[in-house]
Write a protein that holds these residues in place. Structure first.
Motif, PDB file in Angstrom:
ATOM      1  N   PRO A 135       0.829  -1.212   0.000  1.00 37.51           N
ATOM      2  CA  PRO A 135       0.000   0.000   0.000  1.00 37.51           C
ATOM      3  C   PRO A 135       0.861   1.259   0.000  1.00 37.51           C
ATOM      4  N   GLY A 136       0.503   2.207  -0.832  1.00 40.50           N
ATOM      5  CA  GLY A 136       1.207   3.481  -0.872  1.00 40.50           C
ATOM      6  C   GLY A 136       2.348   3.560  -1.860  1.00 40.50           C
ATOM      7  N   GLU A 137       2.633   2.468  -2.563  1.00 38.46           N
ATOM      8  CA  GLU A 137       3.766   2.471  -3.488  1.00 38.46           C
ATOM      9  C   GLU A 137       3.552   3.433  -4.658  1.00 38.46           C
ATOM     10  N   ASN A 138       2.294   3.718  -4.952  1.00 33.42           N
ATOM     11  CA  ASN A 138       1.992   4.609  -6.074  1.00 33.42           C
ATOM     12  C   ASN A 138       1.937   6.084  -5.681  1.00 33.42           C
ATOM     13  N   LEU A 139       2.281   6.406  -4.444  1.00 25.48           N
ATOM     14  CA  LEU A 139       2.286   7.809  -4.020  1.00 25.48           C
ATOM     15  C   LEU A 139       3.384   8.580  -4.747  1.00 25.48           C
ATOM     16  N   PRO A 140       3.194   9.879  -4.989  1.00 26.69           N
ATOM     17  CA  PRO A 140       4.203  10.688  -5.686  1.00 26.69           C
ATOM     18  C   PRO A 140       5.551  10.726  -4.976  1.00 26.69           C
TER      19      PRO A 140
END
Length: 319
Positions: A135-140
Motif C-alpha cells: 500500500p502506498g507504493e503509487n504515491l508521488p
C-alpha cells in the motif's frame, strides 16, 4: 519498409549489433524507445562504472576516460559519438507496440510499421522496476529510480536496498543534507557493492550517520510515514520520500509476445542457443542482459559485446 534485421534496443549492445550489421552489408534498423543508450541516461548523474573503460568498448573503438573507471557522462558521450560518427540507422523515442510473425516479422511502433526478416532483442532490463506491491507504493513521494541528491536535501529519506545503487543513493543524499534511513531485507550490505564504496557506507552506518535496519521489509507507505517490519516487529518512521531501489527485470512481455520460452522457475531465463544467440523462435535473437532473465547480474557490456558478431554471423549464414 523492409529490413534484413530490426534491433530492438539502442543501448551499447544494440548499437554493437547495428555496427556489425552495417559492416556486413545488411539492411538494419535500431528502434529505441528513449534517447541513445536510454538506460545509461537514466543512471544516477554521478554514477561511476565498476568496469574499466576498455571493457566498455564496442567494435574495438577506443573509450578514453579521465579515470580508469569511467563515469556516466563519459559513457553517454562515447556511445553517442559512435552512433553519430558511424551514421547508424537508429530511430529514437520510438517504442515497439506489437510484433507478429508470418512470412516475415511485422513490427508496429508508436510512429510507424516495418517488416523484417530477423529480430534482435537487446532491451536490457532497466526499464521495468521490481515493485514492492505494498500500500502506498503509487504515491508521488515514491520512486524506483534515483538521479541526484539535491532534491532530497533536508528531507527524511528512506532508501530501500543493499546494492550499489542503494548505497550510492544513501551516501549522496546524506552528504547533501538529507536524513537517510537505509532499509535492507537481508543481514548485510550486498556482496557486489563496489570495493571502494563499501568502507564508506559501513563507516557511516557504524557512526550512526545513516540509520540502517537489517532483516527488514517496508510494508506500508503513507504521506507522512512508512511502516517497516523487522523480524515480525512493526515500526513507524517519519518520512518525506522513499527511494525504492529494489532492482529491475527484462521486458518479459515482449519475449512472451514473440513466443520465446522462459524457464519455469523464478529465474525466467529465456531459451536460446549460446553459440548463435537464436531463441526457440526461428529468426529471433537475444543480445545482452536480457539473456539472463531475472539473473540481471549475469550479463554486462563487457561479457556480451561478443553477441553482436555471433548474431550477425548466424544471420548471414541463414540469409
Amino acid at each position: 519498409m523492409h529490413f534484413d534485421v530490426i534491433i530492438i534496443g539502442g543501448g551499447p549492445i544494440g548499437i554493437a549489433c547495428g555496427l556489425e550489421a552495417q559492416k556486413k552489408g545488411l539492411t538494419y534498423l535500431i528502434l529505441e524507445k528513449g534517447p541513445v543508450v536510454n538506460s545509461i541516461f537514466n543512471y544516477p548523474t554521478k554514477m561511476q562504472f565498476f568496469s574499466s573503460s576498455e571493457r566498455l568498448e564496442i567494435d574495438n573503438i577506443p573509450f578514453i576516460s579521465t579515470e580508469v573507471k569511467p563515469k556516466r557522462n563519459e559513457a553517454l558521450e562515447y556511445y553517442r559519438r559512435i552512433v553519430t560518427s558511424n551514421s547508424l540507422n537508429i530511430h529514437l523515442f520510438e517504442e515497439v507496440l506489437n510484433i507478429e510473425k508470418e512470412e516475415n516479422f511485422s513490427i508496429k511502433t508508436t510512429k510507424n510499421s516495418y517488416t523484417s526478416s530477423k529480430i534482435v532483442i537487446a532491451t536490457g532490463f532497466y526499464d521495468v522496476p521490481n515493485l514492492l506491491h505494498i500500500p502506498g507504493e503509487n504515491l508521488p513521494k515514491v520512486t524506483h529510480y534515483y538521479k541526484e541528491p539535491h532534491y532530497y536535501s533536508r528531507q527524511k529519506v528512506a532508501v530501500i536496498g543493499a546494492s550499489n545503487s542503494s548505497v550510492d543513493a544513501a551516501l549522496e543524499c546524506w552528504r547533501s543534507g538529507a536524513e537517510v534511513t537505509l532499509i535492507i531485507r537481508g543481514s548485510e550490505i550486498g556482496s557486489r557493492v563496489k570495493y571502494w564504496v563499501r568502507p564508506d557506507i559501513l563507516n557511516r552506518i557504524e557512526e550512526g550517520s545513516i540509520k540502517t535496519y537489517y532483516n527488514t521489509n517496508i510494508t506500508k507507505i503513507t504521506e507522512n510515514d512508512i511502516e517497516i517490519n523487522t523480524n515480525g516487529k512493526l515500526q513507524y518512521l517519519k518520512n518525506d520520500f522513499v527511494i525504492a531501489l529494489t532492482g529491475y527485470r527484462p521486458n518479459f512481455k515482449l519475449l512472451e509476445l514473440l513466443g520465446v520460452n522462459l524457464s519455469n522457475d523464478e529465474k525466467k531465463i529465456p531459451q536460446y542457443n549460446p553459440e548463435t544467440m537464436e531463441t526457440n523462435i526461428t529468426g529471433v535473437y537475444l543480445a545482452g542482459v536480457v539473456c539472463g532473465g531475472m539473473e540481471t547480474h549475469k550479463w554486462f557490456i563487457e561479457n556480451s559485446r561478443i553477441h553482436a558478431k555471433q548474431i550477425i554471423s548466424n544471420i548471414l549464414q541463414n540469409k
